[in-house]
Design an enzyme around this catalytic site. Structure first.
Site, short mmCIF file in Angstrom:
data_model
loop_
_atom_site.label_atom_id
_atom_site.label_comp_id
_atom_site.label_asym_id
_atom_site.label_seq_id
_atom_site.Cartn_x
_atom_site.Cartn_y
_atom_site.Cartn_z
N ALA A 175 0.83 -1.21 0.00
CA ALA A 175 0.00 0.00 0.00
C ALA A 175 0.86 1.25 0.00
O ALA A 175 0.49 2.28 0.56
CB ALA A 175 -0.92 0.00 1.22
N ARG A 203 -2.91 9.23 -9.77
CA ARG A 203 -4.09 9.48 -10.61
C ARG A 203 -5.36 9.76 -9.81
O ARG A 203 -6.37 10.17 -10.37
CB ARG A 203 -4.31 8.30 -11.57
CG ARG A 203 -3.42 8.39 -12.78
CD ARG A 203 -3.63 7.21 -13.69
NE ARG A 203 -2.99 6.01 -13.16
CZ ARG A 203 -3.27 4.78 -13.57
NH1 ARG A 203 -4.19 4.57 -14.49
NH2 ARG A 203 -2.64 3.74 -13.05
N THR A 234 6.98 -4.05 -7.02
CA THR A 234 6.23 -4.88 -6.06
C THR A 234 7.14 -5.85 -5.28
O THR A 234 6.88 -6.12 -4.11
CB THR A 234 5.12 -5.67 -6.80
OG1 THR A 234 5.63 -6.19 -8.04
CG2 THR A 234 3.94 -4.77 -7.13
N ALA A 288 -46.93 25.11 24.70
CA ALA A 288 -46.43 25.35 23.35
C ALA A 288 -45.77 26.73 23.26
O ALA A 288 -46.19 27.68 23.92
CB ALA A 288 -47.57 25.26 22.35
N ARG A 316 -43.95 32.26 27.96
CA ARG A 316 -44.14 33.01 26.72
C ARG A 316 -45.01 34.21 27.05
O ARG A 316 -45.61 34.27 28.13
CB ARG A 316 -44.83 32.14 25.66
CG ARG A 316 -46.19 31.65 26.11
CD ARG A 316 -46.91 30.81 25.07
NE ARG A 316 -48.25 30.56 25.52
CZ ARG A 316 -48.81 29.35 25.64
NH1 ARG A 316 -48.11 28.28 25.32
NH2 ARG A 316 -50.03 29.24 26.05
C1 UD1 Z 1 0.87 -5.50 -10.98
C2 UD1 Z 1 1.51 -6.77 -11.56
C3 UD1 Z 1 0.78 -7.16 -12.82
C4 UD1 Z 1 -0.69 -7.38 -12.52
C5 UD1 Z 1 -1.29 -6.15 -11.86
C6 UD1 Z 1 -2.66 -6.45 -11.36
C7 UD1 Z 1 3.87 -6.62 -10.93
C8 UD1 Z 1 5.24 -6.34 -11.41
N1 UD1 Z 1 2.90 -6.48 -11.83
O1 UD1 Z 1 1.09 -4.48 -11.93
O2 UD1 Z 1 1.33 -8.36 -13.34
O3 UD1 Z 1 -1.38 -7.69 -13.71
O4 UD1 Z 1 -0.49 -5.75 -10.72
O5 UD1 Z 1 -3.27 -5.30 -10.86
O6 UD1 Z 1 3.69 -6.96 -9.78
N2 UD1 Z 1 3.31 -1.12 -4.67
C9 UD1 Z 1 4.07 -0.87 -3.56
N3 UD1 Z 1 5.42 -0.64 -3.72
C10 UD1 Z 1 6.01 -0.64 -4.93
C11 UD1 Z 1 5.21 -0.90 -6.07
C12 UD1 Z 1 3.87 -1.15 -5.91
O7 UD1 Z 1 3.56 -0.84 -2.44
O8 UD1 Z 1 7.21 -0.41 -5.00
C13 UD1 Z 1 1.88 -1.37 -4.50
C14 UD1 Z 1 1.05 -0.33 -5.25
O9 UD1 Z 1 0.73 0.76 -4.38
C15 UD1 Z 1 -0.18 -1.13 -5.60
C16 UD1 Z 1 0.33 -2.55 -5.81
O10 UD1 Z 1 1.56 -2.59 -5.12
O11 UD1 Z 1 -1.13 -1.17 -4.56
C17 UD1 Z 1 0.51 -2.91 -7.28
O12 UD1 Z 1 1.48 -2.07 -7.87
P1 UD1 Z 1 1.29 -1.44 -9.29
O13 UD1 Z 1 2.47 -0.60 -9.58
O14 UD1 Z 1 -0.06 -0.84 -9.43
O15 UD1 Z 1 1.38 -2.75 -10.20
P2 UD1 Z 1 0.86 -2.90 -11.66
O16 UD1 Z 1 1.75 -2.17 -12.59
O17 UD1 Z 1 -0.60 -2.61 -11.72
#
Ligand code: UD1
Ligand code: CA
Length: 446
Positions: A12, A18, A80, A408, A425
């Site tokens: 998170a 966006r 991620t 009242a 009143r």
């Molecule tokens: C990711 C997946 C993709 C999948 C998609 C589904 C990877 C590399 N890709 O892509 O295959 O189809 O989700 O929705 O995992 N986050 C962090 N720290 C980070 C990066 C991300 O906490 O360094 C959190 C983001 O806030 C988000 C979630 O991880 O809640 C997913 O990250 P996001 O960058 O949206 O991944 P996608 O590019 O959508």
């Protein structure tokens, strides 16, 4: 022996550019609760031993929203896999299963999470289980590449995919369940040599396969995997959650006369045989006892309603409203931080704030508890069976004894003894023939 315990990492850290918001993305509310709390609520049914929420720097509100769960800060968003690594120290020597969830994907059902864990613990002992979906528009999702036996071979991110790989319709929903004994060694080997120069958690699959470990997919409907990236996504998710909550309310024994118009919070609790008329809004923290009728256009938040009460139409119950059994709250009545005891009636055009109303008291139309003197709030106590005449102003702090009657139009500034009549009143005066004298012209002496 195999470790059957469960830990969960919720990613998170994203600011959610966006969303164009001052608030971290996962704190945006769906059905009255931040998205990340939906994820936690679904997760709680699996009773994980540990939960670690990975947050970005300077998100104190987020840490507060997920408390008492632990948060760890990911300084920089480098992908991620890097996000999960940020939780490594917090998970220490944990060797059970590790479920990775996203804070911005709030619709995943507890059953789905349980299915992932079950798949992780199946006989094939997969190193990683990935949640898959076949969205109508696969767009930029990562693609799941299967081997001829149906096992998961690798995940390729859209930006890095060949045209053939892009044509694959099975997509990565994002959630993954890992064998905790293998997770950290997989993460340690993930690099960032890819289109985004990010550390992709999805690379764990190819690495596990290189170790000859199995990987598996659990497929669910794309509806569950909608991720929120902008306000329009948020509204779409809200709709789905509202639909689920309406169905759950009806399954629990409530009648919704026009379900589509009723708005719930995640924690709304309705007893059996509650009837909800059209256009009712339940803000957070509302519980409603059996057989209550809530008429059209009422708005309720942080309020408790006991069995058999009737509310509305057009009633507003604000935080701290406690409505007793069989009480009546009628149209254009606002109740805040006040107890209305059994069988009391507050039927028309009234404000009751910081007050207690005894059983069977009758509050006349237009009564106001004047609770605020511009500096502090004060209490109004109305005894059981009291009768407050229409358009009375009760200037707090003030106590109206049990069985007392208020004339009242009175402005009551001093306590009234039980069973007394208080009238405060101007006395009525009548002047015979006054109108005729005026019409004759000139002055009209009294
Ligand atoms: C990711 C997946 C993709 C999948 C998609 C589904 C990877 C590399 N890709 O892509 O295959 O189809 O989700 O929705 O995992 N986050 C962090 N720290 C980070 C990066 C991300 O906490 O360094 C959190 C983001 O806030 C988000 C979630 O991880 O809640 C997913 O990250 P996001 O960058 O949206 O991944 P996608 O590019 O959508
Ligand atoms: Ca995303």
């Amino acid at each position: 022996m195999t470790d059957r315990s469960l830990a969960c990492v919720i990613l998170a850290a994203g600011k959610g550019t966006r969303m164009k918001s001052a608030l971290p993305k996962v704190l945006h509310a769906v059905a009255g609760r931040p998205m990340v709390n939906h994820v936690l609520a679904a997760l709680s049914t699996l009773k994980p031993e540990r939960v670690v929420v990975v947050v970005g720097p300077e998100m104190p509100e987020l840490a507060a929203a997920v408390a008492p769960h632990q948060t760890v800060v990911q300084r920089e968003q480098r992908g991620t896999a890097d996000g999960v690594k940020a939780a490594a120290a917090a998970l220490g020597d944990f060797s059970g299963d590790v479920l990775v969830l996203y804070g911005d994907t709030p619709l995943v059902r507890p059953e789905t999470m349980a299915a992932m864990i079950a798949a992780r613990r199946a006989a094939a002992d997969p190193a990683v289980v990935v949640l898959g979906m076949r969205p109508a528009e696969p767009g930029a999702y990562g693609r799941l590449i299967l081997n001829p036996t149906g096992g998961l071979e690798r995940i390729v991110e859209y930006l890095d995919a060949s045209p053939d790989e892009r044509a694959v319709t099975l997509c990565n929903g994002g959630l993954m369940a890992f064998d905790g004994r293998r997770l950290w060694s997989l993460l340690a080997r993930i690099g960032n040599d890819n289109a985004k120069e990010e550390y992709y958690l999805t690379d764990a699959i190819g690495l596990a396969r290189a170790d000859r470990a199995a990987c598996a997919v659990v497929e669910v409907s794309e509806d569950e995997l909608i991720g929120v990236n902008c306000r329009a996504d948020l509204a779409m998710v809200e709709r789905i959650v509202q639909r689920r909550l309406r169905l759950a309310a009806m399954a629990g024994g409530a009648t919704l006369i026009d379900p589509e118009t009723v708005h719930f919070s995640l924690d709304t609790s309705l007893g059996r045989d509650v009837v909800v008329h059209p256009f009712v809004v339940f803000g957070p923290g509302v519980s409603v006892g059996e057989g209550v009728e809530i008429r059209a256009f009422s708005h309720l938040e942080r309020a408790q309603i006991a069995a058999g009460a009737t509310i509305g139409p057009y009633a507003r119950l604000r935080p701290g409203a406690e409505i007793g059994p069989g009480a009546h709250i009628g149209n254009f009545v606002e109740i805040k931080n006040a107890r209305v005891d059994a069988g009391a009636k507050v039927n028309h055009l009234t404000y009751i704030g910081d007050a207690s109303i005894g059983a069977k008291a009758n509050i006349g139309a237009g009564t106001i508890t004047c609770n605020y003197d511009g500096v502090a709030k004060h209490h109004t106590a109305i005894g059981a069976g009291a009768f407050i005449g229409s358009n009375a102003s009760l200037v707090a702090p003030v106590t109206i004894g049990a069985g007392a009657t208020i004339g009242a139009g009175s402005v009551i500034t001093a306590d009234v003894a039980p069973d007394a009549l208080a009238v405060a009143r101007g006395r009525q005066q009548s002047y015979a023939g006054w109108t005729k004298r005026k019409k004759k012209g000139g002055a009209a002496p009294l």
